[in-house]
Design an enzyme around this catalytic site. Structure first.
Site, PDB file in Angstrom:
ATOM      1  N   THR A  93       3.057 -65.411  54.416  1.00  0.00           N
ATOM      2  CA  THR A  93       4.134 -65.306  55.104  1.00  0.00           C
ATOM      3  C   THR A  93       5.553 -65.587  54.253  1.00  0.00           C
ATOM      4  OG1 THR A  93       3.320 -65.543  57.387  1.00  0.00           O
ATOM      5  CG2 THR A  93       5.767 -65.826  57.061  1.00  0.00           C
ATOM      6  N   THR A 164      -0.481 -69.463  55.794  1.00  0.00           N
ATOM      7  CA  THR A 164      -0.978 -70.858  56.430  1.00  0.00           C
ATOM      8  C   THR A 164      -2.360 -70.794  57.123  1.00  0.00           C
ATOM      9  OG1 THR A 164       0.311 -70.041  58.378  1.00  0.00           O
ATOM     10  CG2 THR A 164       1.400 -71.534  57.130  1.00  0.00           C
ATOM     11  N   LYS A 242      -4.179 -76.596  60.525  1.00  0.00           N
ATOM     12  CA  LYS A 242      -3.217 -75.846  61.120  1.00  0.00           C
ATOM     13  C   LYS A 242      -3.588 -76.063  62.726  1.00  0.00           C
ATOM     14  CE  LYS A 242      -1.030 -71.423  61.498  1.00  0.00           C
ATOM     15  NZ  LYS A 242      -0.819 -70.094  61.080  1.00  0.00           N
TER      16      LYS A 242
END
Lengths: 421, 614
Positions: A93, A164, A242
């Site tokens: 991203t 991520t 995450k």
């Protein structure tokens, strides 16, 4: 007679719809839909059979990219006194742009625009891959490690732009592969794509670049520390995870506090860390013959055996202190006898496995399972690939249990998990 | 009619409207409620960064906002979630909001689009946590009937409302998230409106349909209109016109402003080249070290510097008579948080002495026809600020008056930002394109409100109201309220009188508003207890004077209606003390004076008649 197939992206056109004529910019056309942009900026997606192309007023440019977008990342030439950080783009991203033809977000080649805001550090950038991070593979980690070594050889620190989703896996893999490093290696991603004014990409990159000017001789992950654009947290790669699908502060250090923070131009490193060394030493081998099994009630012996077959090592995410159902123990015993390494981590993520408390645990020890204390399951997975790839089989258990990069917390402190204040 | 001094400018008037209605039942892209308490949960901060659009260029409005590079602080309350914090992608479009927009589109004779395509309208002033507002055109190309002909409707859009500004200053804006994400139906007209009175009529006609569909939120700022007006020098978009009654004032203000600018432009036309190239700016901080001006001293105290520049040919045009170029520039610099701006038309003054300005005039080589500008600002800002000033001067002097302005409560307007271009929009990729089927549209046809005249006669017939009262109810968007309250308290005439007359009077008297939920509860109680009008009015009085809840008020002693015996006692006493002065005409007023409690006037009259006969 003009036809939609004659129109290229960006052309100014006149079209009629519902008895009115409109002017607009042609964006896209497929089998049944025409997308045009009105002069007030709105896109209309019109059914092709209801809209009529009246004329092309001005032909657009085929690629639709302006000079501003085409501007490539210029490597700023080093000036005296400034640190030099090299940026490696792998996709994700943070390096994504909206593809206006399809409307999808996809990785971009150019990351210079993100780092342009950092004026007190010299940066140079290179795109080494262009993927969404769920498509990462061990081969790509090996390639990445080589590229990072090369850039550390010519700069003070390296920032890796990465998606991520699997950033903790990649950063951990790089962490194990570097036994010594001359500069910080900081992974950075973003949870909001950089086309958005509220994107976290810019501040995350700014924080990561500044982290990469320190003497942090490890691999870290730099992301937002909370919901505000005020501070960036750096997590030790091998303790990071995450923990949220969408929030800016999705990354958390598990079982320890963050290594450091960046705020208003300065970095504070608060945990003990390995200092940068004199050479970039990598062991660039990974053996992908490792699987990971999330134990759940009703997991069948048949399924379990299918997932461990032909693997050199298996990471189990057991329940609680590190348990699986008794029904699986004969399969584990058989596999370990045949030389498969079976290792235990916990679904709890926080806290250590301990196979001495309950009888199931003791039975698992007898079955030949290797407990991995408080090592995170994903970290155990890439560590096993690293150990299998670079060390003799006899060394496997010893190396897995040794704390190589801070992946094991020796003393777990109460406040990190909260609830003690 | 407008008192335009210039027939030429007046005759070129073109007016269009953009009217925004909040939809009442939950937010557009998450399932948070529309209403909330004032509880603050936490705050967070963001800095917005303008980025290039799909066409590859940066929108000038967005760029302008970014140059101001403000920090935005957000106050999160109970009706916000991760979506409002820009920490989660939008959920599905709210079905009720979409239905409301579709019904409004059909009522306004529009062509509903087959595919609803949400866009991101970049707004980097911080009023949206994402840096953009999600907006989609629902329908195009309709019309609304007015007494002076059809006004064409350009589009009906569905968008999310912005965050509510709480405080602004010192490079920081503070916003509340309570309003962010509330669905807004935006209805834009073509510039078919003939004059300001027609604008008001058109707004009412459009408002009627949205309100009559029953989805519109009924609070103070739930309906907002932007007025687009042009007198031949470019479209000026005036945002934030809170009341319909302000439209004539806003248009009149804009007319005289544009007339004045045209005169300024003519008088200074020979100097125009001067503003196209940037004039020299001097740092004159040292000349004011010993000044007595408080504004300059406090600026220097925080490290700001003082700059001056000459404006050729602008002497006497900055501020004298009807000329106000000074305000045009002051509006601009205020947007950058700069407070210290002076110009030669107002100097000496504000603590700046004759000696100081004489030295300044000679330094800047000011001729009689020139003006001098003096600005105190942070050094880091000076370059951008003067660039903006000169480009704004050049634009105004060339009579390119296109821009976005904001309406103050007194009908005056001030500069907000340059007019946004299409670069400001790009696709919202997180929301899939919505297909609107013919079946959906067909099903909604039944929900389209009747035309206004039919509704008026229906109300008049069903509720027994006069045609005049029915018109007021409908044209002030109170029909839904009347329906709802009349269903709780089955005396529609009393309800109509209460919401049109009693309540506004009481609200004015006590300077506070009665919130919708409290009002609804009050009528529920009134219905249960079968109150007479007087008790209802007394209860509302007590609620507003004491800030009380309806349930608390309902139990008050003061609210209990006088019984016939109690009435008789009072009237007998009155007659005993002053029989000669008491008659049928004043008896009710006299009883009122004697008691604070409500009573039935008809009953009092009956008692009076029976008592006085004895």
């Amino acid at each position: 007679m003009v036809d939609w197939t004659d129109v290229v992206f960006g052309s100014a056109i006149k079209f009629s719809y519902s008895g009115m004529e409109y002017e607009g910019i042609f964006i896209h056309c497929d089998n049944d839909m025409v997308t045009v942009k009105l002069s007030n900026g709105y896109n209309l997606a019109l059914q092709k059979d209801q809209v009529k192309l009246v004329k092309i007023i001005r032909k657009g440019s085929e690629n639709g990219e302006s000079a501003a977008q085409q501007k490539s990342a210029k490597n700023r030439v080093g000036s005296v006194g400034k640190k030099h950080v090299s940026l490696l783009a792998t996709g994700g991203t943070i390096a994504s742009k909206v593809d206006y033809k399809t409307g999808a977000v996809s990785p971009s080649e150019d990351i210079g625009f993100i780092s342009d805001r950092v004026k007190d550090v010299e940066v140079s950038s290179e795109t080494i891959d262009n993927i969404l991070s769920e498509n990462i593979t061990p081969e790509k980690w090996i390639y990445m490690a080589g590229k990072i070594r090369d850039s550390l050889n010519r700069s003070d620190g390296c920032v890796v732009f990465h998606g991520t989703d699997t950033m903790s896996y990649s950063a951990s893999a790089i962490s194990f592969m570097f036994s010594d490093q001359t500069g910080p290696i900081v992974f950075v991603g973003s949870q909001r794509s950089s086309d958005r004014p509220s994107s976290d990409a810019f501040m995350n990159a700014e924080g990561a670049i500044h982290m990469a000017t320190t003497d942090f001789g490890e691999v870290g992950i730099a992301m937002h520390g909370n919901l505000s654009d005020e501070s960036i947290s750096m997590h030790r790669a091998v303790r990071s995870r995450k923990m949220h699908t969408s929030r800016r502060d999705a990354f958390r250090s598990i079982g320890e506090s963050e290594v450091g923070t960046y705020s208003q131009g300065s970095v504070r490193l608060t945990l003990p860390y390995r200092r940068t060394g004199v050479k970039n030493d990598i062991k660039p081998k990974l053996d992908p013959s490792v699987s990971m099994i999330y134990f759940y009630p009703s997991l069948s012996v048949e399924d379990f055996e299918g997932m461990i077959a032909k693997k050199k090592a298996v990471i189990i995410m057991g329940t609680g202190l590190g348990h699986v159902s008794h029904s699986l123990i004969p399969s584990i015993t058989r596999a370990t006898k045949e030389g498969t390494k079976i290792l235990m981590t916990s679904q709890c993520l926080y806290g250590s496995v301990n196979l001495n408390v309950y009888s199931t645990g003791r039975d698992l020890v007898r079955a030949g399972i290797i407990p991995l204390r408080n090592m995170l399951p994903e970290v155990a997975l890439v560590k096993a690939m690293y150990v299998l790839g670079n060390y003799a089989e006899e060394q496997f258990e010893e190396m897995m249990k040794e704390n190589l990069r801070g992946e094991i917390i020796e003393r777990e402190q109460a406040l990190v998990f909260g609830g003690a204040d | 009619m407008l008192e335009g001094t210039d027939k030429g400018l007046r005759s070129r008037i073109k007016i269009g409207l953009e009217i925004h209605f909040q939809v009442s039942d939950g937010k557009l892209f998450c399932r948070c409620p529309t209403e909330t308490t004032s509880t603050e949960l936490f705050r967070f901060e963001r800095r917005m960064i303008a980025t290039a659009s799909e066409m590859g260029s940066m929108d000038r409005a967005a760029k302008y906002e970014m140059e101001r590079n403000l920090l935005s602080e957000y106050v999160a309350g109970e009706n916000s979630c991760l979506v409002e914090y820009d920490e989660e992608p939008p959920h599905e479009v709210d079905g009720k909001a979409l239905k409301a927009a579709l019904i409004a589109s059909l009522a306004l004779n529009c062509k509903v689009l087959d595919n609803i395509f949400f866009m991101r309208k970049v707004v980097v002033d911080g009023s949206n946590t994402s840096g953009f507002q999600r907006t989609a055109i629902i329908a195009l190309n309709g019309w609304v009937a007015t007494s002076r002909g059809k006004v064409r409707i350009s589009s009906v859009s569905l968008e999310e409302d912005s965050a509510r500004l709480l405080e602004n200053g010192d490079g920081r804006s503070i916003y509340s998230l309570d309003r962010l994400g509330i669905p807004l139906i935006e209805i834009a007209t073509e510039p078919d409106i003939i004059d300001e009175h027609h604008a008001v009529e058109t707004a009412k006609a459009i408002g009627y349909f949205v309100q009559a569909s029953g989805f519109s939120r009924m609070t103070v700022d739930a309906i907002r209109q932007d007025v687009n007006v042009s007198f031949g020098y470019g479209r000026v978009e005036i945002k934030g016109v809170q009341k319909l009654s302000l439209i004539p004032e806003v248009i009149s203000y804009e007319l005289s402003r544009q007339e004045s600018l045209r005169d300024i432009s003519e008088k200074s036309s020979q100097y125009l080249d001067f503003y196209r190239e940037e004039p020299q700016v001097h740092d004159v901080t040292d000349m004011f070290r010993d000044t007595g001006s408080k504004v300059l001293l406090s600026n220097m105290g925080v490290g700001n510097r003082i700059y001056s520049t000459i404006l050729r040919g602008m002497g006497g045009l900055m501020k004298s008579g009807k000329y106000r170029m000074g305000k045009e520039l002051a509006d601009l610099v205020r947007r950058y948080g700069v407070k210290g701006l002076f110009h030669s038309d107002e100097l000496p003054g504000y603590g700046i002495t004759k000696e100081e300005i004489d030295r300044l005039w000679s330094k800047t080589k000011k001729a009689d026809e020139d003006a001098v500008l003096l600005i105190a600002c942070p050094p880091s800002l000076s370059e951008v600020l003067f660039m903006e000033i000169f480009s704004r001067m050049a634009k105004l002097l060339q009579m390119d008056l296109t821009e976005t302005r904001f309406a103050a409560d007194d009908g005056s307007t001030f500069f907000l930002r340059p007019m946004p271009g299409r670069e400001r929009m790009y696709p919202e990729t997180d929301v899939p394109i919505l297909r609107i089927s013919d079946v959906t549209i067909h099903a909604m046809r039944n929900d389209v409100p009747l035309p206004m005249e039919e509704t008026i006669s229906m109300i008049s017939r069903d509720y027994g109201l006069s045609a005049q009262d029915a018109y007021v109810i409908v044209s002030t968007f109170r029909k839904v309220q009347l329906d709802k309250l009349s269903s709780l308290y089955k005396h529609p005439k009393i309800v109509a009188r209460f919401i049109m007359q009693t309540l506004p009077e009481l609200e004015k008297k006590y300077g506070r508003k009665l919130e919708q939920p409290k009002l609804t509860r009050l009528f529920a109680i009134a219905g249960e207890k079968n109150w007479i009008r007087e008790v209802l009015e007394k209860a509302a009085d007590l609620m507003l004077s004491g800030g009380l809840d309806p349930d608390a008020v309902a139990g008050e002693e003061e609210l209990s209606q006088l019984s016939e015996d109690e009435l008789r006692e009072i009237i007998v006493k009155l007659l005993a003390s002053s029989e000669s002065e008491t008659n049928e005409r004043n008896i009710i007023a006299r009883v009122k004076k004697e008691t604070g409690r409500p009573f039935d006037a008809a009953q009092a009259m009956k008692v009076y008649k029976s008592v006085s006969k004895i």
